[in-house]
Motif scaffolding. Structure first.
Motif, short mmCIF file in Angstrom:
data_model
loop_
_atom_site.label_atom_id
_atom_site.label_comp_id
_atom_site.label_asym_id
_atom_site.label_seq_id
_atom_site.Cartn_x
_atom_site.Cartn_y
_atom_site.Cartn_z
N ARG A 505 0.82 -1.22 0.00
CA ARG A 505 0.00 0.00 0.00
C ARG A 505 0.85 1.26 0.00
NH1 ARG A 505 -4.24 2.73 0.02
NH2 ARG A 505 -4.85 4.32 1.52
N THR A 506 1.82 1.37 0.87
CA THR A 506 2.60 2.61 0.97
C THR A 506 4.09 2.32 0.85
OG1 THR A 506 2.58 2.40 3.39
CG2 THR A 506 0.90 3.83 2.39
N VAL A 507 4.82 3.35 0.44
CA VAL A 507 6.24 3.17 0.17
C VAL A 507 7.04 2.98 1.46
CG1 VAL A 507 6.87 5.63 0.22
CG2 VAL A 507 8.10 4.06 -1.33
N ASP A 508 6.47 3.33 2.59
CA ASP A 508 7.18 3.09 3.85
C ASP A 508 7.03 1.65 4.34
OD1 ASP A 508 4.59 3.01 4.83
OD2 ASP A 508 4.73 4.89 5.94
N GLY A 509 6.20 0.86 3.67
CA GLY A 509 6.05 -0.54 4.02
C GLY A 509 5.31 -0.80 5.30
N LEU A 510 4.62 0.18 5.82
CA LEU A 510 3.97 0.05 7.13
C LEU A 510 2.48 -0.24 7.06
CD1 LEU A 510 5.68 3.04 9.02
CD2 LEU A 510 6.34 0.61 9.03
N HIS A 511 1.92 -0.31 5.85
CA HIS A 511 0.46 -0.37 5.76
C HIS A 511 -0.07 -1.55 4.95
CE1 HIS A 511 -0.03 3.44 7.86
NE2 HIS A 511 1.05 3.83 7.20
N GLY A 512 0.68 -2.62 4.93
CA GLY A 512 0.18 -3.86 4.37
C GLY A 512 0.01 -3.86 2.87
N ARG A 513 -0.81 -4.79 2.42
CA ARG A 513 -1.07 -4.97 0.99
C ARG A 513 -2.28 -4.16 0.55
NH1 ARG A 513 1.83 -8.82 -1.82
NH2 ARG A 513 3.61 -9.47 -0.56
N ASP A 514 -2.37 -3.96 -0.76
CA ASP A 514 -3.43 -3.12 -1.32
C ASP A 514 -3.84 -3.72 -2.67
OD1 ASP A 514 -4.95 -1.05 -2.53
OD2 ASP A 514 -3.82 0.49 -1.48
N SER A 515 -5.13 -3.83 -2.88
CA SER A 515 -5.60 -4.37 -4.16
C SER A 515 -5.21 -3.48 -5.33
CB SER A 515 -7.12 -4.56 -4.13
OG SER A 515 -7.79 -3.34 -3.89
N ALA A 516 -4.81 -2.22 -5.05
CA ALA A 516 -4.36 -1.33 -6.12
C ALA A 516 -3.06 -1.78 -6.75
CB ALA A 516 -4.21 0.10 -5.58
N ALA A 517 -2.41 -2.80 -6.20
CA ALA A 517 -1.25 -3.38 -6.88
C ALA A 517 -1.62 -3.80 -8.30
CB ALA A 517 -0.72 -4.58 -6.10
N ALA A 518 -2.89 -4.15 -8.51
CA ALA A 518 -3.34 -4.55 -9.84
C ALA A 518 -3.31 -3.41 -10.83
CB ALA A 518 -4.75 -5.13 -9.75
N PHE A 519 -3.20 -2.16 -10.37
CA PHE A 519 -3.11 -1.03 -11.30
C PHE A 519 -1.77 -0.99 -12.02
CE2 PHE A 519 -6.07 1.58 -8.28
CZ PHE A 519 -7.15 0.81 -8.68
N MET A 520 -0.83 -1.82 -11.59
CA MET A 520 0.45 -1.91 -12.30
C MET A 520 0.36 -2.84 -13.50
SD MET A 520 2.54 0.19 -11.00
CE MET A 520 4.00 -0.36 -11.90
N ALA A 521 -0.80 -3.46 -13.71
CA ALA A 521 -0.99 -4.39 -14.82
C ALA A 521 -1.80 -3.73 -15.93
CB ALA A 521 -1.70 -5.64 -14.31
N PRO A 522 -1.83 -4.34 -17.12
CA PRO A 522 -2.70 -3.85 -18.19
C PRO A 522 -4.16 -3.89 -17.73
CG PRO A 522 -1.09 -5.40 -19.05
CD PRO A 522 -1.00 -5.47 -17.56
N PRO A 523 -5.00 -3.00 -18.24
CA PRO A 523 -4.74 -2.04 -19.33
C PRO A 523 -4.24 -0.68 -18.85
CG PRO A 523 -7.05 -2.01 -18.80
CD PRO A 523 -6.42 -3.01 -17.85
N PHE A 524 -3.68 -0.64 -17.66
CA PHE A 524 -3.19 0.63 -17.11
C PHE A 524 -1.70 0.82 -17.39
CE2 PHE A 524 -6.36 -1.31 -14.18
CZ PHE A 524 -7.45 -0.57 -14.62
N ASN A 525 -0.94 -0.20 -17.02
CA ASN A 525 0.51 -0.15 -17.19
C ASN A 525 1.03 -1.49 -17.70
OD1 ASN A 525 1.27 2.56 -15.95
ND2 ASN A 525 0.10 1.66 -14.26
N THR A 526 2.11 -1.45 -18.44
CA THR A 526 2.78 -2.68 -18.83
C THR A 526 3.32 -3.35 -17.57
OG1 THR A 526 3.38 -1.73 -20.96
CG2 THR A 526 4.62 -3.68 -20.22
N ALA A 527 2.98 -4.62 -17.38
CA ALA A 527 3.36 -5.30 -16.15
C ALA A 527 4.88 -5.34 -16.00
CB ALA A 527 2.81 -6.72 -16.15
N PRO A 528 5.43 -4.80 -14.91
CA PRO A 528 6.87 -4.84 -14.70
C PRO A 528 7.32 -6.23 -14.26
CG PRO A 528 5.81 -3.82 -12.83
CD PRO A 528 4.73 -4.08 -13.84
#
Length: 648
Positions: A505-528
């Motif tokens: 969820r956050t760059v400090d690593g203190l707030h767990g996981r977030d379903s928004a991780a899926a926004f790094m995939a198509p059709p939004f972004n090329t999957a890294p």
């Protein structure tokens, strides 16, 4: 339909808490004092006593063994076809039997009988229950509508009615073996209809029997005339269905409810009414002018309903309501962006462009948007903090519209939107810090975070890439270069800050996981690289016992036992876009299995697995349409990250 939101919950509460055999404020009459069960004095014609609709009080228990109840009635016709009673049940299992008797206390005098199963009604609940009963009768003769329930549960089952005087009423009777030794007459009057027609039929002015489970949601569907919208209350969705390919509702009686053109409130009309039929035909023509995606009948049915609901949520000015309930009846840039992309991809260009034009009108001078606006576009309804992710979602949606739009006039229409894109992308680019990341901002959780969250960073990356491509299309190469450079810096920042954390969820690593991780995939972004493993672990950590996903597992905030259909759908779309077809189908199947009785997609699913909050939710509708497109091989394109060496 306000009745279902006010009186009905109170009646359900009464039905579930207990029913006295004879209410203290409505003393029973001894049999010798009871009014005779006759319609009039000998030789005097009288109107039939065949209906009493008031039902504010649970009058008599009807549980077999000790209790039953009966209502004397007369009719003016030769046949019975149907009867209705207002029933409240705290029991979820068992049965209720209605009989027509010539003699109240004589089971041998039954001329018609019908039993309904409480489980088939949906379990514990309250409302009008209709029993098809067919019998020949003699006009003017007194008969008895007898009711008795059977259950192994201790919870009450009661026939409701009123304690108010009802002129001309015939006697209501209560059978209470334990307290009264048998039958006794009462001054209260049971709620019933003999041969109900028109507005007496359940589901028209009053609800059919409503299971408690149906009230987990505030809304269950939508009526629309393309200018006005009306929510279908859960109580009035029971037993109803949409006329195929429309937002016209077919009621349990067979009649139709629709929102006439130019009206702001629905009406009930006969099936096939010309005005309602015209609406049905117009909706079907609109669907046919685009495409309804899906590889299975279930997917196509869900996508069709989603498109119709999205259209009903879209206002003439381009505002897109998240849902049609007071707390949701606002336009969020995020929700509108997904709707615009779904409309564009299914061939509904006008609707997509209308949303984007609304975004252009409501953009703030600095290039950002309010978290949400009132549907008239006048601004924010409150002091809710604005959300930076809109600066990514709107350019991304504009690019998706442009890619799908008809070629004729497309570039001129883009030029009308381009000032909006420029202001949004410039603000996003300027917001990036030395680490390449944007500042902390509320995202779709609408909660503040102390450090950058993935729910903002990933949409901004998609938006900057999309804006750079749009700039190239318009010949604004300096804009394109500037935004592509910002996208590269942001991409590097995400790779450095978020990738090692599994896109938490956050760059400090203190707030767990977030379903928004899926926004790094198509059709939004090329999957890294490594995203697949991150999606797998995020999905596992967010999976709830009911089969759906919680938005995140931040230890400082709990979403409870509720699964969110949008968050769950993120993964169906991501996996469809990264070649994980079987997993995408499995997740989509779960989402579609949670549609309500009208086929609408809810915002949340409670711990018991029931649709809750509101239905439909426009964001989930859009996600289902986009996922169905991807699964049939028509996935939305993904804006590419341009390398510095590639040029513009």
């Amino acid at each position: 339909m306000a009745f279902a939101r006010t009186v009905l919950p109170a009646l359900l509460s009464l039905a579930l808490t207990g029913v006295p055999a004879a209410l203290p404020d409505t003393p029973a009459l001894p049999d010798t004092a009871a009014l005779p069960d006759t319609a009039a004095l000998p030789g005097t014609p009288a109107p039939p006593y065949d209906s009493q609709s008031a039902h504010e009080t649970a009058l008599f228990s009807v549980k077999a063994g000790n209790n039953a109840a009966a209502q004397a009635f007369t009719v003016d016709g030769p046949r019975l076809s149907r009867v209705g009673v207002w029933l409240g049940s705290g029991a979820a299992t068992g049965s209720v039997t209605a009989e027509i008797r010539r003699v109240r206390e004589d089971a041998g005098s039954v001329i018609a009988s019908r039993t309904v199963d409480l489980g088939a009604l949906g379990g514990a609940g309250a409302g009008w229950v209709e029993f098809p009963l067919h019998a020949a009768v003699v006009p003017g003769t007194t008969y008895y509508l007898f009711l008795r329930a059977a259950t192994t549960e201790s919870a009450p089952i009661a026939w409701h009615g009123t304690t108010r005087p009802e002129p001309g009423a015939l006697t209501s009777w209560n059978y209470d073996l334990a307290a009264r030794g048998g039958w006794h007459a009462a001054t209260s009057r049971l709620a019933f209809h003999i041969n109900p027609t028109g507005s007496e039929r359940c589901g028209e002015t009053e609800p059919c029997y409503v299971p408690v489970s149906a009230l987990a949601a505030r809304t269950s569907g939508l009526l629309s005339n393309r200018v006005a919208t009306e929510a279908v209350a859960p109580a009035f969705a029971v037993g109803a269905s949409y006329v195929e390919g429309s937002n016209v509702l077919r009621l349990p009686s067979g009649r139709w409810r629709h929102l006439p053109d130019g009206a702001s409130a629905s009406v009930v009309v006969e099936a096939g009414d010309p005005a309602a039929t015209a609406q049905v035909n117009e909706s079907r023509a609109w669907l046919a002018a685009g495409r309804v995606p899906g590889t299975t009948g279930t997917q196509r049915a869900a996508a069709q309903r989603a498109l119709l609901s999205m259209r009903a949520l879209l206002q003439p000015n381009g505002a897109f309501a998240a849902a049609w309930s007071p707390a949701w009846a606002y336009s969020w840039p995020r929700d509108g962006a997904f709707a615009a992309a779904a409309f564009a991809a299914t061939g509904h260009d006008e609707e997509a462009y209308r949303i984007l034009r609304y975004d252009a009108r409501t953009q703030r001078a600095d290039g950002t948007w309010e978290a949400r606006t009132t549907l008239d576009g006048r601004g924010s309804p409150d002091a809710r903090t604005w959300q930076l992710d809109g600066n990514g979602w709107v350019p991304w949606a504009t690019w998706q519209w442009y890619r799908a739009a008809p070629g004729h006039g497309r570039d001129a229409r883009l030029r009308a939107l381009y000032p909006m894109v420029r202001k949004a992308a410039d603000f996003a680019a300027r917001s990036l810090g030395p680490d390449g990341l944007p500042p902390a901002s509320p995202d779709y959780w609408e909660l503040d975070t102390a450090t950058t969250n993935i729910g903002t960073a990933a949409p901004l990356l998609a938006g900057l890439n999309a804006a750079a491509e749009l700039a190239s299309r318009t010949g604004a190469h300096r804009d394109a270069e500037r935004w592509a450079d910002a996208a590269r810096r942001l991409s590097a920042g995400i790779a450095t800050g978020f990738a090692p954390l599994g896109y938490g969820r956050t760059v400090d690593g203190l707030h767990g996981r977030d379903s928004a991780a899926a926004f790094m995939a198509p059709p939004f972004n090329t999957a890294p690289p490594g995203l697949g493993e991150a999606l797998d672990s995020t999905y596992r950590e967010l999976l709830l016992p009911n089969g759906g996903l919680t938005p995140g597992n931040d230890p400082s905030f709990s979403w409870g036992s509720y699964a969110w259909t949008a968050s769950t759908s993120f993964f169906a779309l991501a996996w469809a876009g990264t070649g994980e077809r079987a997993r995408a189908v499995r997740v989509l199947d779960w989402v579609l299995s949670k549609r309500n009785g009208l086929g609408e997609l809810p915002e949340t699913v409670n711990g018991a697995g029931l649709p809750s909050a509101v239905a439909p939710l426009g964001w989930t509708d859009s996600l289902v349409v986009l996922t169905a497109l991807a699964l049939q091989g028509s996935a939305l394109p993904t804006p590419a990250l341009r390398t510095a060496a590639a040029g513009l």
